[in-house]
Design a protein around this motif. Structure first.
Motif, short mmCIF file in Angstrom:
data_model
loop_
_atom_site.label_atom_id
_atom_site.label_comp_id
_atom_site.label_asym_id
_atom_site.label_seq_id
_atom_site.Cartn_x
_atom_site.Cartn_y
_atom_site.Cartn_z
N GLU A 50 12.23 29.72 0.03
CA GLU A 50 10.92 29.82 -0.72
C GLU A 50 10.46 28.25 -1.17
OE1 GLU A 50 10.22 31.63 -4.96
OE2 GLU A 50 11.14 32.82 -3.81
N THR B 132 7.21 26.09 -0.71
CA THR B 132 6.41 25.63 -1.72
C THR B 132 6.12 24.16 -1.58
OG1 THR B 132 7.47 27.24 -3.15
CG2 THR B 132 6.33 25.45 -4.28
N LYS C 280 2.81 27.13 -11.28
CA LYS C 280 2.35 28.13 -10.52
C LYS C 280 3.36 29.34 -10.65
CE LYS C 280 0.56 28.35 -5.81
NZ LYS C 280 0.40 27.87 -4.28
N LYS C 281 4.84 28.70 -10.66
CA LYS C 281 5.61 29.96 -10.66
C LYS C 281 5.52 30.83 -12.08
CE LYS C 281 9.20 28.08 -7.72
NZ LYS C 281 10.56 27.39 -7.47
N CYS C 282 5.06 30.17 -13.20
CA CYS C 282 4.67 30.80 -14.31
C CYS C 282 3.70 31.79 -14.25
CB CYS C 282 4.26 30.00 -15.54
SG CYS C 282 5.29 28.23 -15.54
N GLN C 283 2.50 31.61 -13.39
CA GLN C 283 1.44 32.40 -12.90
C GLN C 283 2.21 33.67 -12.02
OE1 GLN C 283 -1.35 29.92 -11.49
NE2 GLN C 283 -1.55 28.62 -13.21
N GLN C 284 3.04 33.33 -11.20
CA GLN C 284 3.53 34.23 -10.33
C GLN C 284 4.33 35.40 -11.32
OE1 GLN C 284 6.21 32.50 -7.55
NE2 GLN C 284 4.61 31.58 -6.36
N LEU C 285 5.13 34.43 -12.24
CA LEU C 285 6.04 35.63 -13.08
C LEU C 285 4.99 36.70 -13.97
CD1 LEU C 285 8.74 36.30 -14.14
CD2 LEU C 285 8.67 34.88 -15.97
N THR D 92 1.87 37.57 -12.96
CA THR D 92 1.25 38.67 -12.35
C THR D 92 2.33 39.75 -11.96
OG1 THR D 92 0.12 36.82 -11.35
CG2 THR D 92 0.07 38.95 -10.15
N LEU D 93 3.68 39.37 -11.56
CA LEU D 93 4.68 40.20 -11.39
C LEU D 93 4.94 41.16 -12.20
CD1 LEU D 93 6.14 40.06 -8.74
CD2 LEU D 93 7.86 38.80 -9.60
N VAL E 131 11.47 32.74 -10.52
CA VAL E 131 10.94 34.26 -10.59
C VAL E 131 11.80 35.17 -9.85
CG1 VAL E 131 8.84 35.27 -9.83
CG2 VAL E 131 8.73 32.78 -10.26
#
Lengths: 350, 78
Positions: A224, A228, B11-16, B18-19, B65
């Motif tokens: 990942e 990224t 970005k990963k915060c937004q992914q979390l 959504t998930l 995430v």
């Protein structure tokens, strides 16, 4: 937190993983070895360009360098991410807690390199460290080392300049982080830290993000992270390499020698240009490689690179949440001085 | 159920987020989902690597995430 696996899945997964690693490593080595002959063949034999012309040289440089850097990034980021998944900011803080300045700065710089850390977490990490009693200077050593000696920079230096320069860069970067943190600590700048940081009471239960990961989790994280980082930096990388290729083909060595070479001001100019430039190692290094090929001294080149990655506007703006302006200015001044000194030193020894 | 997503906006915060919203909808949980973006508040939870997930005032994930599967398991057991 591991995902449930069927019985036979457990038995099979280890050999399958080893096979996957071996196949990946062999494929990687093959591609890396084939890169130069392949582009020689495509550009000069198939494409019919002449090796000695500017266009031929620039096109070959662009294609060969892009492939080489993409391969290096993929391989090293994967390995580094998997290794780093055994470390976490939480573990780092536990290791730094109660350490005195001096030893603490050395440990913090080392851990800054080894810990998986995104600058987007710089503020919560800063508060977490300081509120838990890690000295300000030690915390800053960590925050300086983390972007300065990062895996992307190391990979690129290794690929473009070889291991000696890479070791020199790592040693220089670590020294800057240790000394700058120590000096900032000795200046007793706590009054310029926003007061709420010291008043923060940690009420949550600390979760160690490195705990409870299976090998499959770690490998997934590695894959990942490669995706990224490549997605994030490819535009910079292409622009950097294209600029490098253009300079490679068109800017005469004499120009660099006349305008930017060893002169006393070279390093100062390099740092002055590097600090406001916000890019990443990937965008800057291909450019740096060409400039060095054209005769720009190594120390000047590395000082430029360090100032681009270590001191960036967006990170300073983030840190403004917890640090008052005089502290940020002092921080930039101390680190920039460290980079200047390192640049001059490298110019003397390399 | 009270769910908080701690993140500074990466970005990963937004992914979390959504998930988590997806998992809550799929599991048909009655949950209140809030985002915490203030770094001071994030740090007060003892979190130093974002994104992090807080379920019923307990930090359950920090610094990454999770897979959809692991997240569903976490939310079901909470």
């Amino acid at each position: 937190m591991t995902t449930p696996v069927l019985d036979d899945g457990v038995v099979q997964s280890a050999p399958r993983r080893r096979l996957f690693f071996a196949a990946g490593a062999v494929a990687w080595l093959f591609l890396y070895q084939a890169n130069l002959p392949f582009w020689d063949w495509i550009v000069y034999d198939v494409g019919g360009l002449d090796e000695t012309t500017r266009v031929g040289g620039a096109v070959h440089f662009f294609l060969y360098d892009t492939t080489k850097i993409a391969l290096l990034l993929t391989g090293v980021i994967f390995v580094v991410t998997v290794l780093r998944s055994f470390m976490s900011v939480e573990r780092t803080r536990a290791l730094l807690g109660g350490r005195r300045e001096g030893v603490g700065n050395v440990a913090a710089a080392g851990l800054g390199v080894a810990t998986p850390f995104c600058s987007c977490s710089a503020v919560p990490a800063f508060i977490g460290f300081v509120a838990a009693g890690v000295p300000l200077g030690v915390t800053l050593s960590f925050l300086i080392a983390s972007p300065l000696v990062n895996e992307v920079a190391i990979v690129l230096l290794l690929g473009l300049f070889g291991w000696k320069i890479t070791l020199l860069y790592i040693a220089g970067g670590m020294t800057i982080a240790i000394v700058s943190g120590y000096v900032l600590g000795k200046m007793h700048l706590e009054r310029w830290v926003e007061p709420f940081v010291f008043e923060t009471r940690l009420h949550g239960k600390v979760i160690d993000s490195a705990e409870g990961l299976s090998w499959d989790d770690r490998i997934a994280m590695g894959r990942e992270e490669v995706g990224t980082i490549l997605r994030k930096i490819w535009p910079y990388l292409l622009v950097g390499i294209a600029l490098g290729a253009a300079i490679h083909g068109w800017v005469p060595e004499q120009w660099i020698a006349d305008n930017a070479s060893s002169g006393l001001w070279g390093v100062v100019v390099a740092v002055g240009l590097g600090v406001p430039l916000y890019s990443n190692a990937a965008g800057v290094l291909p450019l740096v490689e060409t400039l060095h090929d054209k005769g720009l001294p190594m120390g000047t080149v590395l000082a430029f690179m360090m100032s681009v990655v270590a001191l960036s506007m967006p990170e300073m703006i983030l840190l403004r949440r917890v640090l008052k302006k005089p502290l940020i200015a002092t921080y930039v001044a101390v680190v920039a001085t460290g980079i200047l000194a390192t640049g001059y030193l490298f110019n003397l020894v390399v | 159920m009270d769910i908080k997503i701690l993140g500074t906006g990466c970005k990963k915060c937004q992914q979390l987020e959504t998930l988590t919203r997806g998992a809550v909808a799929e599991l048909e949980l009655d949950a209140d989902i809030n985002k915490v973006t203030d770094p001071g508040e994030i740090a007060a939870w003892g979190v130093m690597a974002t994104p992090a997930l807080v379920v019923n005032d307990e930090v359950v994930i920090a610094g990454r995430v999770p897979t959809a599967q692991a997240l569903a398991a976490l939310l079901t057991n909470a």
